[in-house]
Design a protein around this motif. Structure first.
Motif, PDB file in Angstrom:
ATOM      1  N   ARG A  16     -10.992  11.401 -17.685  1.00  0.00           N
ATOM      2  CA  ARG A  16      -9.696  11.632 -17.052  1.00  0.00           C
ATOM      3  C   ARG A  16      -8.908  10.347 -16.849  1.00  0.00           C
ATOM      4  O   ARG A  16      -7.690  10.326 -17.039  1.00  0.00           O
ATOM      5  N   SER A  17      -9.607   9.242 -16.486  1.00  0.00           N
ATOM      6  CA  SER A  17      -8.890   8.068 -15.987  1.00  0.00           C
ATOM      7  C   SER A  17      -9.080   6.777 -16.769  1.00  0.00           C
ATOM      8  O   SER A  17      -8.203   5.901 -16.724  1.00  0.00           O
ATOM      9  N   ARG A  27      -2.815   3.791 -18.413  1.00  0.00           N
ATOM     10  CA  ARG A  27      -3.050   4.966 -19.252  1.00  0.00           C
ATOM     11  C   ARG A  27      -2.196   6.143 -18.810  1.00  0.00           C
ATOM     12  O   ARG A  27      -1.604   6.840 -19.651  1.00  0.00           O
ATOM     13  N   GLU A  28      -2.126   6.375 -17.500  1.00  0.00           N
ATOM     14  CA  GLU A  28      -1.349   7.507 -16.998  1.00  0.00           C
ATOM     15  C   GLU A  28       0.132   7.298 -17.317  1.00  0.00           C
ATOM     16  O   GLU A  28       0.742   6.322 -16.872  1.00  0.00           O
ATOM     17  N   ASN A  64      -7.932   1.897 -14.846  1.00  0.00           N
ATOM     18  CA  ASN A  64      -6.964   2.803 -15.464  1.00  0.00           C
ATOM     19  C   ASN A  64      -5.851   2.045 -16.183  1.00  0.00           C
ATOM     20  O   ASN A  64      -4.871   2.635 -16.631  1.00  0.00           O
TER      21      ASN A  64
END
Length: 368
Positions: free
Chosen positions: A55-56, A218-219, A297
């Motif tokens: 996810r992260s 990344r987000e 992240n």
């Protein structure tokens, strides 16, 4: 560099001071009790860790490789005999590091229950005051400010505390040092902190707004540019005078960011050892009530090199042991002063000072 929240309860030392770096303080209290984990609990921790990495983690392809490695260990029964929570966290951290070589990526066990909180939850007034009290007790990372003989400035900085909290203390320190003829910044015991404070401190050493580094997250696949400031509180040291930065193998994260960026700008001379090699900012993520993980992240990138110091560290310009770095920097400054000095009498006094610095026991400089 860390942008983590204080997410773990008192069993984890990092909660005492939110700004304290991962390398130095993101470890369980060595005195906390261990906990027995069952096979089901062990499986749940492993599954949650892998899910969080997918996810992260800033490198999605590495997350896939980590899962393959961990699942292979499971198939071989390498975790079957582990019933200690402490042992499980250290073993999983070792196996993840063996694949990623990422020094920020770590698993933690906490004997105290870890509260389940929203990611964007802000600390309460009471929690913020506790964090401030902790930072004040460490003077926001400013360990020592001194004017050495022959007007050499010295700043011993142990952490890059959050810029909004540390600004006044750094301004006071840099104002005291502003009129020295050369400056030594000691980062040998600095494990990192807030990237905004990196640019704040750098702003005192630069005469104009300068692009320091980029941080890719990344987000949202966004990139945040970090620039020095045109205006600083207090008095600017300026760009024309020499600055020497002392490093050790313990210099880490945001302290490496400072060293890497200003070395790339040819603004400083690095003296000491190659730094620890951690260039990935991240956050503490809760896995369950007794386990958490620091997951990078993002990654730092030099605006020119498009690279960073992850896994390799920042190499010094002058390579000496950490214990000899303080002496070496002083002698370099004094030799330059002597070479430019016209007064024979002052030259002799400088030479006397060089001899004194050379004869001093340097072992104590790291123990201060």
């Amino acid at each position: 560099m860390n942008n983590f929240r204080c997410a773990i309860a008192s069993g984890m030392l990092l909660c005492a001071l939110a700004f304290v770096p991962a390398s130095a303080q993101m470890r369980p209290d060595p005195n906390q009790p261990d906990m027995v984990v069952s096979a089901a609990q062990r499986q749940a921790v492993i599954d949650a860790m892998i899910k969080e990495m997918h996810r992260s983690y800033v490198f999605p392809e590495q997350a896939k490789k980590v899962e393959a490695v961990i699942r292979q260990h499971q198939k071989k029964g390498d975790y079957d005999s582990i019933t200690s929570a402490e042992k499980l966290s250290t073993t999983l951290t070792e196996h993840v590091f063996a694949q990623t070589r990422d020094k920020h990526l770590r698993l933690f066990y906490s004997a105290q229950p870890i509260p389940e909180e929203p990611k964007d939850k802000k600390p309460s007034v009471e929690e913020h005051e506790q964090q401030l009290a902790g930072m004040r007790s460490q003077n926001f990372g400013v360990e020592r400010v001194e004017r050495l003989p022959f007007n050499i400035g010295y700043l011993d900085l142990r952490a890059f505390a959050p810029a909004k909290d540390a600004a006044d203390t750094l301004a006071a320190a840099m104002t005291l040092l502003a009129h020295t003829d050369a400056l030594i910044i000691d980062l040998r015991k600095n494990g990192g902190g807030d990237p905004a404070t990196v640019t704040l401190l750098a702003s005192y050493l630069l005469d104009e707004r300068t692009h320091m580094t980029d941080i890719y997250f990344r987000e949202g696949e966004r990139t945040e540019q970090m620039w020095s400031s045109d205006v600083v509180p207090g008095t600017r040291f300026g760009q024309k005078k020499d600055v020497y930065v002392l490093t050790s193998k313990y210099t880490f994260s945001a302290a490496e960011d400072f060293s890497y960026a200003l070395k790339g700008l040819k603004r400083i001379t690095l003296v000491g050892e190659t730094t620890g090699g951690g260039a990935h900012p991240g956050d503490v993520m809760r896995l369950n009530q007794n386990f958490a993980m620091f997951v990078p992240n993002g990654r730092s990138l030099g605006p020119v090199t498009k690279a960073n110091w992850e896994g390799v560290g920042v190499a010094p310009d002058v390579s000496v042991t950490a214990e000899d770095a303080f002496k070496t920097a002083q002698i370099a400054i004094l030799n330059k002063l002597a070479a430019n000095e016209k007064s024979p009498g002052k030259v002799e006094r400088i030479k006397t000072r060089i001899a004194k610095v050379n004869s001093e026991n340097t072992a104590g400089t790291m123990a201060r």
